[in-house]
Design an enzyme around this catalytic site. Structure first.
Site, PDB file in Angstrom:
ATOM      1  N   LYS A   1      49.846  21.406  33.685  1.00  0.00           N
ATOM      2  CA  LYS A   1      50.057  22.574  32.894  1.00  0.00           C
ATOM      3  C   LYS A   1      47.866  23.150  32.915  1.00  0.00           C
ATOM      4  O   LYS A   1      47.786  24.020  32.788  1.00  0.00           O
ATOM      5  CB  LYS A   1      50.260  22.954  30.955  1.00  0.00           C
ATOM      6  N   GLY A   2      48.147  21.562  33.034  1.00  0.00           N
ATOM      7  CA  GLY A   2      46.153  21.328  33.058  1.00  0.00           C
ATOM      8  C   GLY A   2      45.545  22.317  33.709  1.00  0.00           C
ATOM      9  O   GLY A   2      44.328  22.965  33.469  1.00  0.00           O
TER      10      GLY A   2
ATOM     11  N   GLU B   1      42.672  21.568  40.729  1.00  0.00           N
ATOM     12  CA  GLU B   1      43.168  20.984  39.908  1.00  0.00           C
ATOM     13  C   GLU B   1      42.284  20.232  38.852  1.00  0.00           C
ATOM     14  O   GLU B   1      40.492  21.030  38.677  1.00  0.00           O
ATOM     15  CB  GLU B   1      43.244  19.299  39.844  1.00  0.00           C
ATOM     16  N   ASP B   2      42.697  20.097  37.204  1.00  0.00           N
ATOM     17  CA  ASP B   2      41.258  20.040  36.275  1.00  0.00           C
ATOM     18  C   ASP B   2      40.579  18.613  36.072  1.00  0.00           C
ATOM     19  O   ASP B   2      39.406  18.644  36.270  1.00  0.00           O
ATOM     20  CB  ASP B   2      42.321  19.598  34.578  1.00  0.00           C
TER      21      ASP B   2
ATOM     22  N   ASP C   1      41.558  11.070  37.623  1.00  0.00           N
ATOM     23  CA  ASP C   1      41.624  10.133  36.941  1.00  0.00           C
ATOM     24  C   ASP C   1      41.709   8.830  37.832  1.00  0.00           C
ATOM     25  O   ASP C   1      41.222   8.951  38.582  1.00  0.00           O
ATOM     26  CB  ASP C   1      42.677  10.162  35.812  1.00  0.00           C
TER      27      ASP C   1
ATOM     28  N   LYS D   1      37.250  11.288  37.329  1.00  0.00           N
ATOM     29  CA  LYS D   1      36.338   9.834  36.543  1.00  0.00           C
ATOM     30  C   LYS D   1      36.129   8.698  37.337  1.00  0.00           C
ATOM     31  O   LYS D   1      36.370   8.737  38.510  1.00  0.00           O
ATOM     32  CB  LYS D   1      37.711   9.568  35.576  1.00  0.00           C
TER      33      LYS D   1
ATOM     34  N   VAL E   1      39.371  13.173  27.628  1.00  0.00           N
ATOM     35  CA  VAL E   1      38.908  14.317  27.458  1.00  0.00           C
ATOM     36  C   VAL E   1      39.945  15.502  27.254  1.00  0.00           C
ATOM     37  O   VAL E   1      41.269  15.067  27.909  1.00  0.00           O
ATOM     38  CB  VAL E   1      37.701  14.514  29.079  1.00  0.00           C
TER      39      VAL E   1
ATOM     40  N   ASP F   1      44.509  18.305  27.557  1.00  0.00           N
ATOM     41  CA  ASP F   1      45.304  18.001  26.186  1.00  0.00           C
ATOM     42  C   ASP F   1      45.729  16.656  26.122  1.00  0.00           C
ATOM     43  O   ASP F   1      45.396  15.944  26.610  1.00  0.00           O
ATOM     44  CB  ASP F   1      47.272  18.319  26.232  1.00  0.00           C
TER      45      ASP F   1
ATOM     46  N   ARG G   1      44.715  22.156  24.603  1.00  0.00           N
ATOM     47  CA  ARG G   1      44.814  22.624  26.113  1.00  0.00           C
ATOM     48  C   ARG G   1      43.802  24.390  25.558  1.00  0.00           C
ATOM     49  O   ARG G   1      42.876  24.579  26.761  1.00  0.00           O
ATOM     50  CB  ARG G   1      45.581  23.583  26.586  1.00  0.00           C
TER      51      ARG G   1
HETATM   52  P1  IMP Z   1      46.451  10.595  37.799  1.00  0.00           P
HETATM   53  O1  IMP Z   1      47.551  10.461  38.399  1.00  0.00           O
HETATM   54  O2  IMP Z   1      46.001   9.391  36.491  1.00  0.00           O
HETATM   55  O3  IMP Z   1      44.730  11.272  38.908  1.00  0.00           O
HETATM   56  O4  IMP Z   1      46.086  11.555  36.412  1.00  0.00           O
HETATM   57  C1  IMP Z   1      46.571  12.770  36.424  1.00  0.00           C
HETATM   58  C2  IMP Z   1      47.034  14.068  35.359  1.00  0.00           C
HETATM   59  O5  IMP Z   1      46.456  12.492  34.376  1.00  0.00           O
HETATM   60  C3  IMP Z   1      45.785  14.756  34.946  1.00  0.00           C
HETATM   61  O6  IMP Z   1      46.499  15.963  35.879  1.00  0.00           O
HETATM   62  C4  IMP Z   1      45.845  15.380  34.033  1.00  0.00           C
HETATM   63  O7  IMP Z   1      47.178  16.256  32.796  1.00  0.00           O
HETATM   64  C5  IMP Z   1      46.358  13.965  33.248  1.00  0.00           C
HETATM   65  N1  IMP Z   1      44.713  13.631  32.607  1.00  0.00           N
HETATM   66  C6  IMP Z   1      44.189  12.066  33.758  1.00  0.00           C
HETATM   67  N2  IMP Z   1      42.787  12.008  32.809  1.00  0.00           N
HETATM   68  C7  IMP Z   1      43.334  12.430  31.749  1.00  0.00           C
HETATM   69  C8  IMP Z   1      41.823  12.792  30.049  1.00  0.00           C
HETATM   70  O8  IMP Z   1      40.936  12.255  30.608  1.00  0.00           O
HETATM   71  N3  IMP Z   1      42.556  13.684  29.275  1.00  0.00           N
HETATM   72  C9  IMP Z   1      43.216  14.301  29.246  1.00  0.00           C
HETATM   73  N4  IMP Z   1      44.215  14.432  30.902  1.00  0.00           N
HETATM   74  C10 IMP Z   1      44.785  13.518  31.705  1.00  0.00           C
END
Ligand code: IMP
Length: 185
Positions: free
Chosen positions: A49-50, A105-106, A109, A137, A159, A165, A171
């Site tokens: 949803k982000g 994408e939002d 990470d 990040k 964040v 969220d 959100r």
């Molecule tokens: P990744 O697979 O570690 O890149 O994480 C992906 C998902 O984790 C993102 O699309 C977000 O939904 C969630 N996420 C990662 N970091 C944050 C944050 O700082 N705040 C909120 N959601 C996060």
């Protein structure tokens, strides 16, 4: 109602980006995207949803035709860490064969979720697949995710706001910030 004074703002430790800064940066990204895809069809793919807010504002900053489609995926992981093991909850309605796809994408990470998603989309025979993310990040740079359009690189903190969220809350904040410690401790 003055949106700078919504209840959630009081729980922010620090505002990283204001509504105005986000809008300005998305405008710059849109200009670049518009130039890069000139003369080509473009399908924006949002990850629920982000990415809802980023998609809404980025798409409206584009002065051209775009199609939009959505995926919902769940990443198995513990707590706030994703594992890279992903399940599709809602797939795209669109056939990607020979399409130019831009994943919106939002935040990236670890990049684990996104690298799985990109591999999945590439297997469907698109003409191209690129990534536009508002936030990234530092850890993400250790994974080969290769986002072509990045809004802001941010420190390694959790964040919220503007689609992001904590426990399904925040959100709807217009800005992006870090949570005050008392919220999660
Ligand atoms: P990744 O697979 O570690 O890149 O994480 C992906 C998902 O984790 C993102 O699309 C977000 O939904 C969630 N996420 C990662 N970091 C944050 C944050 O700082 N705040 C909120 N959601 C996060």
């Amino acid at each position: 109602m003055d949106q700078t004074h919504v209840e959630g703002d009081l729980e922010l430790d620090q505002t990283l980006f204001t509504e105005e800064q986000i809008r300005h940066r998305l405008g710059e990204m849109a200009a670049q995207i518009q130039a890069d895809y000139e003369g080509q069809d473009l399908l924006l793919v949002g990850v629920l949803k982000g990415a809802v807010m980023v998609m809404a504002d980025l798409a409206r900053s584009l002065d051209r035709h775009v199609e939009m489609d959505w995926m919902a995926i769940s990443s198995y992981g513990s707590g706030t860490k994703s594992s890279g093991v992903v399940r599709i909850l809602k797939d795209l309605d669109t056939d990607l064969k020979d399409r130019h796809v831009l994943v919106v994408e939002d935040i990236i990470d670890t990049g684990l979720t996104l690298s799985w998603l990109i591999a999945n989309l590439r297997s469907r025979g698109p003409a191209s697949v690129e990534i536009a993310t508002l936030l990234r990040k530092p850890e993400a740079q250790q994974m080969e995710v290769g986002a072509k359009y990045v809004g802001f690189d941010i420190p390694n903190a959790f964040v919220v706001g503007y689609g992001l969220d904590y426990d399904e809350k925040y959100r709807n904040l217009r800005c992006i910030g870090t949570l005050a410690e008392h919220v999660y401790s």
